[in-house]
Design a protein around this motif. Structure first.
Motif: not given
Length: 83
Positions: A1-4, A6-11
């Motif tokens: 990705m070219s920009y910062p 946050r990645i989160t994951y659903a259960p």
């Protein structure tokens, strides 16, 4: 990705990933039941009989077998699992 970001994951996504890990672990264990047989070949770029590549489903696994005299128990070191 070219920009910062946050990645989160659903259960459910975590459960999906855990199932995939379990599937890969089972395939690896099955492939290593006979580390010199099945779909295992010496690594194409060299390294000798102990440096192996095997197909496990849609993946390729690179591993090294240490089973020389005096190594007890023999050791298999998985170095890469590639799609």
């Amino acid at each position: 990705m070219s920009y910062p970001c946050r990645i989160t994951y659903a259960p459910k996504a975590v459960a999906d990933l855990a199932a995939l890990v379990q599937e890969i672990e089972e395939a690896i264990e099955e492939a290593l039941a006979d580390p010199y047989g099945g779909l295992s070949v010496e690594r194409p770029a060299g390294g000798g009989r102990w440096d192996r590549v095997a197909l496990i489903g849609p993946f390729a696994m690179r591993y090294a077998v240490s089973d020389a005299p005096g190594i007890d128990p023999p050791t298999i070191a998985i170095t890469r699992v590639l799609p």
